[in-house]
Design a protein around this motif. Sequence first.
Motif, PDB file in Angstrom:
ATOM      1  N   LYS A   1      35.569  40.668  43.172  1.00 48.82           N
ATOM      2  CA  LYS A   1      34.474  40.423  42.222  1.00 48.82           C
ATOM      3  C   LYS A   1      33.149  40.986  42.742  1.00 48.82           C
ATOM      4  O   LYS A   1      32.440  41.695  42.012  1.00 48.82           O
ATOM      5  CB  LYS A   1      34.324  38.907  41.961  1.00 48.82           C
ATOM      6  CG  LYS A   1      35.593  38.232  41.462  1.00 48.82           C
ATOM      7  CD  LYS A   1      35.384  36.750  41.191  1.00 48.82           C
ATOM      8  CE  LYS A   1      35.042  35.908  42.421  1.00 48.82           C
ATOM      9  NZ  LYS A   1      36.117  35.849  43.439  1.00 48.82           N
ATOM     10  N   SER A   2      32.841  40.675  43.989  1.00 48.78           N
ATOM     11  CA  SER A   2      31.579  41.169  44.551  1.00 48.78           C
ATOM     12  C   SER A   2      31.608  42.681  44.710  1.00 48.78           C
ATOM     13  O   SER A   2      30.599  43.358  44.472  1.00 48.78           O
ATOM     14  CB  SER A   2      31.296  40.514  45.912  1.00 48.78           C
ATOM     15  OG  SER A   2      31.099  39.128  45.754  1.00 48.78           O
ATOM     16  N   THR A   3      32.763  43.199  45.083  1.00 48.27           N
ATOM     17  CA  THR A   3      32.916  44.650  45.208  1.00 48.27           C
ATOM     18  C   THR A   3      32.580  45.329  43.879  1.00 48.27           C
ATOM     19  O   THR A   3      31.809  46.290  43.832  1.00 48.27           O
ATOM     20  CB  THR A   3      34.363  44.990  45.633  1.00 48.27           C
ATOM     21  OG1 THR A   3      34.611  44.378  46.906  1.00 48.27           O
ATOM     22  CG2 THR A   3      34.589  46.491  45.721  1.00 48.27           C
TER      23      THR A   3
ATOM     24  N   ALA B   1      24.659  38.776  38.486  1.00 46.43           N
ATOM     25  CA  ALA B   1      24.506  37.554  39.275  1.00 46.43           C
ATOM     26  C   ALA B   1      25.817  37.247  39.993  1.00 46.43           C
ATOM     27  O   ALA B   1      26.846  37.036  39.351  1.00 46.43           O
ATOM     28  CB  ALA B   1      24.112  36.398  38.361  1.00 46.43           C
ATOM     29  N   ASP B   2      25.788  37.279  41.314  1.00 50.86           N
ATOM     30  CA  ASP B   2      26.997  37.044  42.113  1.00 50.86           C
ATOM     31  C   ASP B   2      27.050  35.585  42.556  1.00 50.86           C
ATOM     32  O   ASP B   2      26.369  35.198  43.492  1.00 50.86           O
ATOM     33  CB  ASP B   2      27.030  37.982  43.325  1.00 50.86           C
ATOM     34  CG  ASP B   2      28.417  38.044  43.951  1.00 50.86           C
ATOM     35  OD1 ASP B   2      29.280  37.226  43.575  1.00 50.86           O
ATOM     36  OD2 ASP B   2      28.636  38.912  44.825  1.00 50.86           O
ATOM     37  N   GLU B   3      27.843  34.785  41.875  1.00 51.26           N
ATOM     38  CA  GLU B   3      27.965  33.344  42.126  1.00 51.26           C
ATOM     39  C   GLU B   3      26.592  32.675  42.210  1.00 51.26           C
ATOM     40  O   GLU B   3      26.282  31.997  43.190  1.00 51.26           O
ATOM     41  CB  GLU B   3      28.767  33.101  43.419  1.00 51.26           C
ATOM     42  CG  GLU B   3      30.040  33.942  43.460  1.00 51.26           C
ATOM     43  CD  GLU B   3      31.278  33.164  43.893  1.00 51.26           C
ATOM     44  OE1 GLU B   3      31.236  31.930  43.830  1.00 51.26           O
ATOM     45  OE2 GLU B   3      32.272  33.818  44.240  1.00 51.26           O
ATOM     46  N   PRO B   4      25.786  32.826  41.158  1.00 49.02           N
ATOM     47  CA  PRO B   4      24.409  32.332  41.216  1.00 49.02           C
ATOM     48  C   PRO B   4      24.310  30.815  41.344  1.00 49.02           C
ATOM     49  O   PRO B   4      23.275  30.300  41.754  1.00 49.02           O
ATOM     50  CB  PRO B   4      23.811  32.786  39.872  1.00 49.02           C
ATOM     51  CG  PRO B   4      24.981  32.907  38.958  1.00 49.02           C
ATOM     52  CD  PRO B   4      26.108  33.391  39.830  1.00 49.02           C
TER      53      PRO B   4
END
Length: 243
Positions: free
Chosen positions: A48-50, A169-172
């Motif tokens: 996901k972050s990638t 937004a990465d796991e905000p």
Amino acid sequence: MSNSIIKVEGLHKSYQMGNNALHVLKGIDLDIKAGEMVSIMGSSGSGKSTLLNILGILDNHDRGKYYLNNVKIEKMNETRAAKFRNNYIGFIFQSFNLISFKNAMENVALPLYYQNVSRKKRNMRALEYLDRLGLREWANHLPSELSGGQKQRIAIARALISEPKVILADEPTGALDSQTSYEVMDILQEVNQMGITVIIVTHEDDIAHRTQRIIKLRDGLIDRNELNGKYEPVTSSEIFTSN
Ligand code: ADP
Ligand code: MG
């Protein structure tokens, strides 16, 4: 021209680990229309972050095509990448990524510093955004003096100040309690209602269900059954009738 703000075709990404390659994204296809609010789910380590970092031009992809606002994004130097990010993208992170020795106003103003906006102007703009997020009276406080929810609102103000087309937004809400998480989601929904495309990585179902569309990453691919199956958009919109 299409109204896709983000279009990805056959996207691959591997990480080189000594003699081994870890193949993380294995042919991602994605089409996100301007104004959508989307969540990306998937288990830890599913990429996901990638994917988000590639969409935010913080990282390069190996193969496949990526169009941001109909512009093909290919390997580019950091100056050019930064210019794209400044013009299009606002990033929000789980750990807020505020600068600890700068106060709230200076943190919010930072993107304008990189756009060579004068100190006076950028601080004025930062105060406006702090005001909008209900944090005007915290302008002179350091991040260490703020709660998690306040820090994330500062980070949202910082992401908004350069008037991006897309918020990534990465796991905000990953570091926030559920009450505060919902407050942050309320803000992100308002941001989306302003017309900004919002893409949220999360592994929390209740957070994902606050978005119009849920995309699931699995084994390096998008799990299409999950996409159109049990999840219903929370708000219907004509963007969904176009494809
Ligand atoms: P997620 O955000 O879904 O938890 P990531 O995109 O962070 O997953 O990571 C996907 C996989 O790639 C994981 O196995 C992770 O360990 C690996 N990975 C992520 N970043 C790097 C990197 N910079 N170098 C090597 N491996 C990485
Ligand atoms: Mg991640």
